[in-house]
Design an enzyme around this catalytic site. Sequence first.
Site, PDB file in Angstrom:
ATOM      1  N   GLU A 119       0.882  -1.174   0.000  1.00 46.24           N
ATOM      2  CA  GLU A 119       0.000   0.000   0.000  1.00 46.24           C
ATOM      3  C   GLU A 119       0.911   1.212   0.000  1.00 46.24           C
ATOM      4  OE1 GLU A 119      -1.030   3.189   1.317  1.00 46.24           O
ATOM      5  OE2 GLU A 119      -1.637   2.269   3.211  1.00 46.24           O
ATOM      6  N   CYS A 167      -2.003   8.028   4.695  1.00 42.26           N
ATOM      7  CA  CYS A 167      -2.016   7.671   3.274  1.00 42.26           C
ATOM      8  C   CYS A 167      -3.333   8.065   2.621  1.00 42.26           C
ATOM      9  CB  CYS A 167      -1.754   6.185   3.092  1.00 42.26           C
ATOM     10  SG  CYS A 167      -2.666   5.135   4.218  1.00 42.26           S
TER      11      CYS A 167
END
Length: 515
Positions: free
Chosen positions: A251, A288
């Site tokens: 990720e 994120c």
Amino acid sequence: MSTNDKFYAINPSSNNQLEGEYTNATEAVIHSAVQKSKEAMAIYRKKDKDSIANFLDQVAQEILNLGDSLLERCRLETALPMARLQGERGRTINQLKLFASVVREGSWIDARIDTAIPERSPFPKSDIRHILQPLGPVAVFGASNFPLAFSVAGGDTASALAAGCTVVVKAHPAHPGTSELVASAIHKAISICGMPEGTFSLIQGNNNTVGKTLVKHPDIKAVGFTGSFGGGKALFDIANSRTEPIPVYAEMGSTNPVFILPKALREKTETIAIGMANSITLGVGQFCTNPGLTFIEESKEANKYFDYLATSLKDKPSGTMLSKGIKDAYEIGIENTLKIDGVEEMASGREAGISGQVAAKIFNTTFEKYSKSELLNEENFGPSNVVITSKSKEQILEAAKNLKGHLTATVHGMNEDFDNYKELFDILEQKVGRVIINGYPTGVEVCHSMVHGGPYPSTTAVQSTSVGTNAIKRFVRPICFQDFPESLLPSALHNSNPLNIWRLVNGELMKEEVV
């Protein structure tokens, strides 16, 4: 900070060296950890579901038992406030317990049974049974921005252990002391629950060689990673250059575009602006899912939005970033953004008065200028956002069509907007892992239906999620057994269904015994 093979944790608030000396793992140390993990795998993968569930629950309890010493060390290594760390510890514990509940219930293994039809003509049908089984030892890389929930005992470790895989964690060098404490909790749980010693191992390192060596090891069967695009892509390339390529679930962040549609902009201008300012600056922008791009149509309401956003932002204090390296990268990103033709700074938080702190920044540009700049589509990890002003609905849709893969996309709108912009949702479904309406992307709920992933380059595995119970399926593979005697089958596939799980039997979902 390092000297040869030794390194030390640094307090990002003071830039002072913290107590504790850590050593970069040698090739021999890494091999030993993986070898123990492989040996433990032969035992751990055969553990019954209640044993694994109890183990996960015990890990959660041992983390809690570390008390304030864990939070205090973590605060010193990350500069994150105590309230945030208390919440993150709770999330870490709760996701371990959530995976324990999934394992204990047991149906996640996707048992499927198609019984034999020996009298079928012209050819008899075999008895075929299917299950998911663990891949093998997993390498997990701790994340910088979630020192508990995405680190040593974070989601990747929890889901891999839940799947029946053993784990070798590469600690993040920004919080090595925190990592050691959490590792001690896992080892204590291993002892209490009678799990094999190599079920979990921790290795330290502040150079790329340690991570590369771990991923190259032939007995590692999958990788979990949360971090930068550069780091994730490097590990992905290494894994795919091996003699035996392995999956990398990386990720890697995104700019998480936000679309503010016309009627919502007219009727909720101030509310949306305040919410955006809060989302952009939450945790000094070190998520994120931080919103990095905003798309709106040119209008007088757009000008009001800019004013409200600037007003909301100017009182936001500067904040300390997780490390000097992250701070330096953010400031370089701000400098590079201002160099782009047609980009202007339109708002700023309070300027930093302390070394190591940064201020939030909002920029503005036109759709035409944005369309010519690749840089504006790249994540600048930290509290910044670029507002792109378009002249029409067509430009908004064009911008959406040209997006790369992202973790999230957010749409602020009202019923009239949704009717007028139906095409936008069709586009965004192909671009992201999570679409949000009238909310903000920061904040990822740990639950069964969450998807924290997305198309490349936000992740290397668009079909998976790193948050939510479906994360368990990253670390398994399907296997089927044809015409096996029941004595050789896993218990989940026995006719009597001794585990009392849901199974797909001849196309029908049931718990009943197979007759």
